[in-house]
Design an enzyme around this catalytic site. Structure first.
Site, PDB file in Angstrom:
ATOM      1  N   GLN A 172       3.657  -7.980  -4.191  1.00 41.36           N
ATOM      2  CA  GLN A 172       4.154  -7.827  -2.813  1.00 41.36           C
ATOM      3  C   GLN A 172       4.319  -9.205  -2.172  1.00 41.36           C
ATOM      4  O   GLN A 172       4.797  -9.318  -1.062  1.00 41.36           O
ATOM      5  CB  GLN A 172       3.146  -7.016  -1.991  1.00 41.36           C
ATOM      6  CG  GLN A 172       2.985  -5.589  -2.489  1.00 41.36           C
ATOM      7  CD  GLN A 172       1.724  -4.952  -1.919  1.00 41.36           C
ATOM      8  OE1 GLN A 172       1.745  -4.324  -0.866  1.00 41.36           O
ATOM      9  NE2 GLN A 172       0.614  -5.115  -2.608  1.00 41.36           N
ATOM     10  N   HIS A 178       8.852  -7.444  -2.554  1.00 37.93           N
ATOM     11  CA  HIS A 178       9.216  -7.776  -1.167  1.00 37.93           C
ATOM     12  C   HIS A 178      10.079  -9.023  -1.058  1.00 37.93           C
ATOM     13  O   HIS A 178      10.172  -9.621   0.010  1.00 37.93           O
ATOM     14  CB  HIS A 178       7.943  -7.921  -0.312  1.00 37.93           C
ATOM     15  CG  HIS A 178       7.203  -6.630  -0.110  1.00 37.93           C
ATOM     16  ND1 HIS A 178       5.936  -6.554   0.409  1.00 37.93           N
ATOM     17  CD2 HIS A 178       7.571  -5.348  -0.362  1.00 37.93           C
ATOM     18  CE1 HIS A 178       5.551  -5.278   0.468  1.00 37.93           C
ATOM     19  NE2 HIS A 178       6.520  -4.533  -0.018  1.00 37.93           N
ATOM     20  N   GLY A 190      -6.139  -7.971  -4.746  1.00 36.79           N
ATOM     21  CA  GLY A 190      -5.906  -8.637  -3.457  1.00 36.79           C
ATOM     22  C   GLY A 190      -4.906  -7.938  -2.570  1.00 36.79           C
ATOM     23  O   GLY A 190      -4.149  -8.586  -1.853  1.00 36.79           O
ATOM     24  N   THR A 191      -4.894  -6.616  -2.645  1.00 40.32           N
ATOM     25  CA  THR A 191      -4.015  -5.881  -1.727  1.00 40.32           C
ATOM     26  C   THR A 191      -4.831  -4.841  -0.977  1.00 40.32           C
ATOM     27  O   THR A 191      -5.714  -4.198  -1.562  1.00 40.32           O
ATOM     28  CB  THR A 191      -2.804  -5.233  -2.452  1.00 40.32           C
ATOM     29  OG1 THR A 191      -2.105  -4.395  -1.511  1.00 40.32           O
ATOM     30  CG2 THR A 191      -3.185  -4.431  -3.663  1.00 40.32           C
ATOM     31  N   ASN A 194     -10.930  -6.898  -5.148  1.00 44.93           N
ATOM     32  CA  ASN A 194     -10.693  -7.144  -3.730  1.00 44.93           C
ATOM     33  C   ASN A 194     -11.984  -7.617  -3.084  1.00 44.93           C
ATOM     34  O   ASN A 194     -13.070  -7.290  -3.560  1.00 44.93           O
ATOM     35  CB  ASN A 194     -10.203  -5.854  -3.045  1.00 44.93           C
ATOM     36  CG  ASN A 194      -9.442  -6.153  -1.766  1.00 44.93           C
ATOM     37  OD1 ASN A 194      -9.959  -6.784  -0.850  1.00 44.93           O
ATOM     38  ND2 ASN A 194      -8.206  -5.696  -1.700  1.00 44.93           N
TER      39      ASN A 194
END
Ligand code: OAD
Length: 261
Positions: free
Chosen positions: A114, A132, A200-201, A226
């Site tokens: 992303q 993205h 990491g989202t 995360n």
């Protein structure tokens, strides 16, 4: 004492779970990865949500949407130029590098990100699907031509294309569809993966957040990394809480040790 017992049970559970993740990675042939802003945090790029998240201080509608751009293109350009300068001056971190290394190990491997910062590619990853877009590319809103960032002169205010059209960053803004072929391929990867990472989202923005769920649904072993729990955490097979730049290289090191043992 009770606290100690609880801590032991928790640590034990996490350790067992990590072992299973290592086994799954040792046996996998097809590995897919979804990354978000958290993987670049240790490189010095701000995340969107969480304590110091950009969207706590800034308005996404003003800065990351077509209506905001049409209302004040100058402001949006200044914000993107500011972020470009940051991105150009940071380096991939240990998590990006570990993911790049994994690519030569697995017969089928790709990253769906992303992030728009290009750090996976700079770390050496070859198969990267940018869900993205990429901040270093721009496109004309009139003729659709793609322009590299070095065609944009920071001094000239709002950039215009040679056709006269307004140029915008080639990223996906709120309310806009994701690039179709990239999204389709990312879902195919998730459906066929033996192991799927979510790193990491916040797993809060769809459709990207469906990817690990799709992978789970089709039988993949899902590993989340995360700093904090997300909506995916209770569903993931293994959830490792900590910095991606520490957890991932350590996990990968253990996988390599086990494979060569
Ligand atoms: P978020 O900012 O929503 O989430 C970042 C996640 O990374 C959080 O869950 C943090 O806990 C975690 N995190 C922070 N530092 C970390 C570290 N060092 N190691 C591991 N995890 C860490 O970012 P995304 O999920 O990428 O979209 O956000 C998705 C989309 O929302 C973005 O692509 C952007 C945004 O609005 C658009 O602009 C269209």
């Amino acid at each position: 004492m009770e606290l100690l017992t609880r801590k032991f049970i928790k640590d034990n559970r996490l350790n067992c779970s990590r072992e299973k993740a290592i086994d799954a990675l040792c046996n996998a042939k097809r590995v897919g990865v979804l990354t978000g802003a958290g993987i670049s945090a240790e490189s010095g790029i701000a995340t969107f949500r969480g304590e110091d998240g950009l969207w706590n201080k800034l308005n996404p509608e003003e800065l990351a949407g077509m209506s905001g751009f049409l209302k004040n293109p100058q402001l949006v350009w200044e914000w993107y130029q500011y972020r470009r300068n940051i991105i150009e001056n940071v380096k991939p971190n240990a998590a990006h590098i570990a993911l790049a290394e994994m690519e030569s190990f697995y017969p089928e491997y790709s990253i769906s990100t992303q992030n728009i910062d290009g750090l996976h590619q700079r770390a050496g990853s070859q198969t990267v699907f940018e869900l993205h877009g990429n901040i270093l590319r721009n496109r004309c809103m009139e003729c659709g031509v793609t322009l590299q960032d070095d065609h944009i002169d920071e001094q000239m205010g709002i950039p215009k294309c040679s056709c006269g059209g307004l140029v915008r960053p080639n990223v996906v803004w709120f309310g806009e569809p994701l690039p179709e072929s990239i999204l389709t391929t990312s879902f195919e990867v998730a459906r066929h993966a033996d192991v799927y990472f979510s790193i990491g989202t916040s797993a809060a923005v769809y459709p990207a957040a469906y990817l690990p769920i799709e992978a789970l649904y089709h039988g993949a072993f899902v590993i989340e990394i995360n700093l904090e729990p997300t909506e995916l955490t209770p569903l993931a097979n293994t959830s490792l809480q900590g910095k991606a730049g520490e957890m991932l290289p350590a996990l990968w090191q253990d996988v390599k040790c086990k494979v060569t043992a």
